[in-house]
Motif scaffolding. Structure first.
Motif, PDB file in Angstrom:
ATOM      1  N   UNK A   1       0.804  -1.222   0.000  1.00  0.00           N
ATOM      2  CA  UNK A   1       0.000   0.000   0.000  1.00  0.00           C
ATOM      3  C   UNK A   1       0.838   1.274   0.000  1.00  0.00           C
ATOM      4  N   UNK A   2       2.147   1.196   0.264  1.00  0.00           N
ATOM      5  CA  UNK A   2       2.973   2.407   0.301  1.00  0.00           C
ATOM      6  C   UNK A   2       3.916   2.489  -0.892  1.00  0.00           C
ATOM      7  N   UNK A   3       3.840   1.532  -1.791  1.00  0.00           N
ATOM      8  CA  UNK A   3       4.803   1.461  -2.891  1.00  0.00           C
ATOM      9  C   UNK A   3       4.149   1.753  -4.230  1.00  0.00           C
ATOM     10  N   UNK A   4       4.999   2.060  -5.190  1.00  0.00           N
ATOM     11  CA  UNK A   4       4.529   2.383  -6.533  1.00  0.00           C
ATOM     12  C   UNK A   4       4.026   1.134  -7.241  1.00  0.00           C
ATOM     13  N   UNK A   5       3.520   1.320  -8.441  1.00  0.00           N
ATOM     14  CA  UNK A   5       2.882   0.228  -9.173  1.00  0.00           C
ATOM     15  C   UNK A   5       3.727  -0.189 -10.380  1.00  0.00           C
ATOM     16  N   UNK A   6       3.232  -1.212 -11.077  1.00  0.00           N
ATOM     17  CA  UNK A   6       3.816  -1.618 -12.341  1.00  0.00           C
ATOM     18  C   UNK A   6       2.691  -1.877 -13.336  1.00  0.00           C
ATOM     19  N   UNK A   7       3.060  -1.938 -14.609  1.00  0.00           N
ATOM     20  CA  UNK A   7       2.070  -2.193 -15.643  1.00  0.00           C
ATOM     21  C   UNK A   7       2.096  -3.634 -16.107  1.00  0.00           C
ATOM     22  N   UNK A   8       1.388  -3.892 -17.211  1.00  0.00           N
ATOM     23  CA  UNK A   8       1.303  -5.251 -17.726  1.00  0.00           C
ATOM     24  C   UNK A   8       2.186  -5.464 -18.950  1.00  0.00           C
TER      25      UNK A   8
END
Length: 505
Positions: free
Chosen positions: A468-475
């Motif tokens: 919940x505190x970290x960035x995301x990634x794509x597909x």
């Protein structure tokens, strides 16, 4: 050429902010990542000014802050060591030996004048008009506040909070009459000689700590909720012994052993995904000869997850299992019901008596050292941002970060990421650009946004606790990360820097 930063005047006050100068590149962190980044930067751009800032009192990062008995690498040093610096010791090394190795790099590269210890970065603000970062720093020894500016910011501060380890609270902890300690905050004066010790946890820290303290303690009990996977390689690889007996140059041995270990762990990564049952059988069979007679391997050493869905704990020469065989240590697999005055009561009703309880319960992940970032006056919420190849962040200009591997040696990725960052800086220099920003392209508009870590791929507790505190990634590429080393060592050197995902100005 810009000038190097100068120290703040000693008569500054905590309420004032002193100008500490400007550098071309500012590296945050003087551990394995930051020292490696500085080496590559200096090698490729010898005329650029740079500094490394670190909040700790000395170099080393985790190898400086972790001082519990027996602290050592859980990766081989031929791959945990840098590509450019041969490792001359045993495959598995103690924390002090790793610090000595880093000291050699610092000395050989002349990095000491560039490092500022006790400098905690508190904020980083990007100005598009000025095309630079303004970084505010607090001196931890004097409370002085400093301000530096830089053209490029490189975050190499590691991935967890050094000051606040993960420390669960259990019922009754306040009435326990013994000592409770977390390995991340190990007291120098802790005396466990002749005492009953309970170590809560089943990962690398627990399996490292237990054989180190079992020789002096009356008895050590590992109390685990569920088991981890273990592997017991020799401290010194047989191939390294053979090569040194042939008087082969150390840099050759380093490269041969790196390739040997990379091949071994690349196979393990593939097989754990494709044929996990076979890897499970291999790991279990390798442990059986090391265990006491009548040991319940199904209960105490059979995890609930597939191999390498969490990191495999390394026990060099099987020292952890030797402590079990000798009766100096034992394992209890159960859940904690409550602490008592004299120990811990588990769900079965058994009470484990203890004088010292070590909570080897892990750590908390930290997004970029919890530094407050702004871009043109707007606060950056990293949970809304997407990684670019695990190296940069969408919408954040002129900022790279260093994040190694979880399952392979961390440093294997340090060299790969540094190569890629050098390519980006060279591309900017050659074309006269001063700004680079990872930016989603029109063809990425329908991209699925995924969590920082896929639990089906890697599900350690410290990862799941911190999503919940970290960035995301794509597909899709280049918006993914946490790939295996075997894939990235082919992918990153060939990464297209002009595919539209990096916008230059």
């Amino acid at each position: 050429m810009t000038s190097a930063p100068t120290s703040a005047p000693r008569n500054s006050t905590a309420s004032s902010v002193q100008d500490a100068g400007h550098v071309d590149v500012l590296i945050v962190g003087a551990g394995v990542s930051g020292i490696g980044a500085a080496h590559h930067l200096q090698e490729h751009f010898p005329d650029r000014t740079f500094v490394l800032l670190d909040a700790q009192e000395a170099r080393g990062g985790t190898w400086w802050t972790h001082r519990y008995p027996g602290v050592r690498s859980d990766s081989d040093l031929f791959t945990y060591g840098y590509r450019f610096k041969p490792w001359r010791g045993p495959s598995i090394a103690a924390g002090g030996e790793i610090l000595e190795y880093l000291d050699e790099v610092i000395e050989e590269d002349g990095l000491e004048p560039h490092i500022r210890y006790r400098h905690r970065v508190t904020s980083a603000s990007w100005s598009g008009e000025e095309r630079r970062w303004t970084v505010e720093v607090t001196r931890t020894d004097t409370d002085e506040r400093l301000r530096l500016t830089t053209d490029f910011l490189w975050m190499c501060q590691g991935y967890y909070n050094h000051e606040q380890p993960y420390q669960p609270r259990w019922e009754g902890m306040d009435r326990f009459r013994g000592t409770v300690v977390h390995p991340q905050d190990w007291p120098e004066d802790l005396d466990y000689t002749g005492k009953r010790v309970v170590v809560i946890g089943s990962g690398s820290t627990a399996s490292t700590l237990i054989p180190a303290i079992a020789q002096k303690a009356a008895h050590v009990t590992m109390l685990q909720r569920s088991p981890s996977y273990y592997f017991a390689p020799p401290v010194t690889h047989e191939l390294a012994v053979q090569l040194r007996a042939l008087d082969i140059p150390e840099d050759w041995i380093h490269e041969i052993m790196r390739r040997q270990y990379m091949s071994q762990f690349n196979w393990l990564a593939r097989a754990s995904l494709e044929t996990p049952e076979e890897v499970h059988t291999f790991l279990m069979d390798s442990l059986r000869p090391l265990l006491p007679e009548d040991f319940d391997i199904e209960k105490h050493l059979t995890p609930r997850y597939r191999p390498w869905q969490q990191r495999i704990a390394i026990t060099p020469d099987g020292d952890f299992f030797a402590a079990l065989r000798e009766g100096k240590a034992s394992i209890v697999t159960d859940t904690i019901e409550a602490f008592t005055e004299t120990g811990i009561r588990v769900s079965s009703g058994e009470e484990i008596e203890a004088d010292v309880v070590v909570t080897a319960t892990g750590f908390n992940l930290s997004a970029f050292g919890d530094v407050a970032f702004t871009v043109d006056g707007e606060a950056v919420d990293f949970t809304d941002r997407i990684t670019w190849r695990g190296v940069m962040i969408s919408g954040v200009p002129n900022m790279a970060y260093m994040f190694g591997y979880f399952r392979h040696s961390w440093t294997l990725r340090v060299d790969l990421v540094a190569d890629l960052v050098m390519r980006i800086l060279e591309r900017m220099q050659d074309r006269g650009d001063t700004v680079v920003v990872p930016t989603l392209r029109p063809e990425d508009a329908d991209m699925e946004i995924r969590p920082w870590s896929d639990p089906e791929n890697f599900n350690s507790g410290y990862v799941l606790r911190s999503q919940h505190v970290l960035f995301k990634q794509g597909d899709r590429e280049p918006w993914t990360h946490m790939l295996e080393h075997e894939e990235e060592q082919e992918l990153l050197p060939k990464a297209d820097l002009d595919d539209g995902s990096l916008v230059y100005r």
